[in-house]
Design an enzyme around this catalytic site. Structure first.
Site, PDB file in Angstrom:
ATOM      1  N   GLU A 165       0.730  -1.062  -0.106  1.00  0.00           N
ATOM      2  CA  GLU A 165      -0.094  -0.026   0.090  1.00  0.00           C
ATOM      3  C   GLU A 165       1.012   1.301  -0.092  1.00  0.00           C
ATOM      4  O   GLU A 165       1.852   1.329   0.841  1.00  0.00           O
ATOM      5  CB  GLU A 165      -0.812   0.121   1.186  1.00  0.00           C
ATOM      6  CG  GLU A 165      -1.898  -1.081   1.433  1.00  0.00           C
ATOM      7  CD  GLU A 165      -2.984  -0.892   2.661  1.00  0.00           C
ATOM      8  OE1 GLU A 165      -3.627  -1.849   2.976  1.00  0.00           O
ATOM      9  OE2 GLU A 165      -2.704   0.071   3.231  1.00  0.00           O
ATOM     10  N   ASP A 201      -5.695   9.599  10.299  1.00  0.00           N
ATOM     11  CA  ASP A 201      -4.469   9.197  10.430  1.00  0.00           C
ATOM     12  C   ASP A 201      -3.809   9.619  11.909  1.00  0.00           C
ATOM     13  O   ASP A 201      -4.088  10.728  12.264  1.00  0.00           O
ATOM     14  CB  ASP A 201      -3.267   9.695   9.513  1.00  0.00           C
ATOM     15  CG  ASP A 201      -3.634   9.104   8.200  1.00  0.00           C
ATOM     16  OD1 ASP A 201      -3.949   7.811   8.128  1.00  0.00           O
ATOM     17  OD2 ASP A 201      -3.764   9.706   7.128  1.00  0.00           O
TER      18      ASP A 201
END
Lengths: 267, 409
Positions: free
Chosen positions: A50, A61
């Site tokens: 990824e 995040d």
């Protein structure tokens, strides 16, 4: 029907009776060149890579990935760099599937169709868009499918039963299960046993699809979750890059060693 | 794109949450889908519930102190000549700004949904101060996310927040201002949404937060409509409602009751933060024609670069220092119902100086942007034109900045 590279990756792992190892690194972290080198050096241990395109206002995040994203942006990261990195990586002999991951605004500004075409052209195999949930992502997901790009739906512990079924039905061959209520890289606040219990329930909805678990997975927790189809390690790697830079060590070697260790824990 | 009559603007979105087919929506991580859905469901139910409305009105009256005064600025008007300048002194509300409406409603919602913790973002510190007040009033535990730059420049509000027993979580990421505070607050909510309610401090964020906030601040124009009728006997023929716009919550509240009037009768003028005079940085996505983008869960005009990275902004006013703006203001701009312009730091300061020289009014730097526009246009207008400025915040919080820039406070 021809199997997609992502499907093949999962199939290979199943044959080896182990979960797929997925890593997450941020494009251009710590620099454009080094992030490519990291991908190349971990490629042999990883099943799916990824690659994040960092955004300045990430709403899901945790600290580690934020640090990586801000570092990349500060170093001048542009969307086109992510594509170039993928393109160059794909020049290797034995490459692994690549999933680009990021926030919708970057795709929106690039233009949805133009973005998907570019992905196709450079060899991106899948996409994860953090802030484009189902059903809002239906149209985009269909567009991806048309170009044989896997659009990865996300599921979370808060996803209702009814919703789970609908999302799984609309999903492509890979689905991402968020282990707990957290941003990326949080400390695992739920026991692996409980995560797997939820996971197995979801898996039953359509056992033919591949489900990966992410968020909070480190070298300490990874082996306890190895009955899953796949496991994603992201923040731990970003943290390793930060640590290496602080210690003036080579992040490429350090990350590569770390990924090797992770792999050893799940075989 | 068209505005419908007789329907509140907050309800003029489509089933996906978009105003005008493209502004707003809910661009959120999967984890937040459920809490956002729960909140939307509760809100839809509660806003129709007579007891809840009664409770809201009770607290608006007895706790916030509605209605806030509507006064003529005689001295300023005669000094400038031309239009009459009036002010809706929303800063007289408990706590000193309009943010108390949204904070009170969110605290009531939080309680109704059985959650004990409430979190919120703040720029100027008013949204944070009010949320901490409301949390204290209703017995909720409260955390306020605030950029480090804002903590430094809006000290008085920080002291107030802590006095109310809330915790300030300093945000060190990015530009260390409101935009980062909102991001961090949303991230916190992602991790704690099972026990915690989130209050977004303005008419921004995922669709439901735009609605709740707009529903709360619309109290301002409900009061104003009554006050105008009382003062003039009827609604005058030429009114200009001038309001500063950061996220746009006070402007929404100031205008919402008047949307159905023809704009030749009641004109809306939104004033954004133009930033320092000779700087390229600003916080004026509407008046400087920023592109459509997605920020903090909704689509709006956003200060951003070609790639879609959010630009740094700059404004003397922490409350306006935000790269995005409410989707409803984008809708009002594109339907041409409202007009948007900007004022620089310098003209806001000059306006503050002039207003405080002539009137017993102490507008914070945010509404000083609106006053700058009023001062600019009033002399050119006829005496029967009524300019009304929403003086939506009190300047106490700006003490340090004003001292530094004007030499006195």
């Amino acid at each position: 029907m021809l199997l997609s590279p992502i499907n093949i990756a999962f199939k290979n792992c199943k044959n080896e009776k182990r979960p797929a190892l997925l890593t997450y690194t941020v494009a251009s972290d710590p620099s454009k060149n080094k992030s490519l080198k990291i991908l190349k050096s971990i490629s042999e241990y990883v099943d799916i890579l990824e690659v994040g395109f960092g955004h300045s206002t990430p709403i899901a995040d945790g600290g580690q990935i934020q640090t990586s994203s801000y570092r990349a942006i500060k170093n001048g990261f542009k969307m086109k760099d992510a594509f170039q990195i993928v393109k160059n990586y794909k020049k290797l002999k034995n490459t692994k599937p690549i999933i680009l991951m990021g926030y919708y605004n970057m795709i929106y500004q690039y233009g949805e169709d133009k973005f998907i075409n570019k992905c196709k052209k450079v060899g991106v195999n899948g996409l994860i868009v953090v802030d484009l949930p189902w059903p809002e992502n239906k149209k985009f997901s269909k567009k991806c499918k048309k170009k044989s790009i896997t659009f990865v739906q996300l599921l979370s512990p808060t996803t209702s039963k009814d919703r789970l079924k609908k999302i799984v039905k609309d999903s492509h061959e890979m689905i991402y299960y968020i282990s707990m209520l957290s941003t990326t890289g949080g400390k695992l606040k739920v026991s692996p046993k409980k995560i797997l219990k939820n996971y197995n329930k979801i898996k039953k909805i359509d056992p033919k699809k591949n489900y990966v678990i992410g968020f909070g997975i480190t070298d300490k927790t990874i082996s306890k979750l190895k009955t899953a189809d796949g496991l994603v390690v992201g923040s731990a790697i970003c943290k390793e890059i930060t640590k290496s830079l602080n210690k003036r060590q080579n992040p490429v070697t350090n990350v590569s060693n770390m990924v090797k260790r992770l792999k050893n824990k799940i075989i | 794109m068209k505005i419908k009559k007789k329907i509140a603007l907050i309800d003029q979105h489509d089933k996906n949450g978009f105003w005008g087919g493209k502004f707003g929506g809910s661009f959120i991580p999967e984890t937040l889908k459920k809490p956002v859905h729960d909140l939307a469901k509760s809100f839809a139910k509660l806003r129709k519930n007579k007891n809840f409305i009664k409770k809201r009105d009770y607290y608006f009256k007895n706790y916030i102190g509605s209605p806030t005064p509507f006064i003529k600025l005689e001295n300023l008007s005669s000094h400038l000549g031309g239009a009459q300048i009036w002010a809706k002194v929303v800063s007289e509300a408990n706590g000193g700004a309009h943010k108390i409406y949204n904070a009170t409603v969110h605290a009531l919602l939080c309680k109704s949904m059985g959650k004990k913790y409430i979190v919120g973002d703040t720029g100027a510190g008013y949204a944070g101060k009010m949320l901490s007040m409301a949390a204290k009033k209703f017995g909720l535990k409260c955390k306020i996310f605030m950029g480090v730059k804002d903590i430094k420049r809006q000290k008085p509000n920080c002291i107030a927040i802590r006095k109310n027993g809330a915790e300030i979580v300093p945000v060190y990421t990015g530009s260390q201002t409101l935009v980062d505070a909102v991001s961090e607050c949303m991230r916190y909510w992602v991790s704690n949404c099972d026990t915690t309610h989130m209050c977004v401090g303005s008419t921004v964020g995922p669709n439901i937060f735009v609605k709740v906030c707009g529903w709360s601040t619309s109290q301002i124009s409900r009061e104003l409509k009554v006050q105008i009728k009382k003062e003039f006997g009827k609604i005058p023929k030429k009114i200009k409602l001038i309001n500063c716009v950061g996220g746009g919550s006070s402007a929404y509240g100031f205008w919402s009751e008047f949307v159905d009037f023809p704009k030749t009768q009641i004109e809306f003028i939104g004033v954004e933060a133009g930033g320092p005079k000779n700087s390229k940085l600003h916080a004026a996505p509407l008046s400087k024609n920023a592109k459509l983008g997605v920020l903090h869960g909704s689509a709006s005009y956003v200060c951003q670069n070609k790639d879609g990275q959010i630009n740094e902004t700059d404004s003397i006013s922490a409350g306006l220092d935000y790269p995005g703006v409410s989707p409803i203001h984008c809708f009002l701009k594109d339907t041409k119902r409202a007009k948007y312009t900007y004022a620089t730091d310098e003209s806001a300061l000059a306006a503050y100086k002039m207003v405080t020289k002539f009137e017993k009014l102490n507008p914070s730097l945010e509404p000083s942007h609106a006053f700058a526009e009023a001062i600019k246009i009033a002399p050119k207008l006829s005496k029967d034109t009524i300019i009304i400025v929403n003086s939506c915040g009190d300047a106490k919080k700006d003490k340090d900045i004003l001292k530094k820039r004007l030499g006195k406070y």
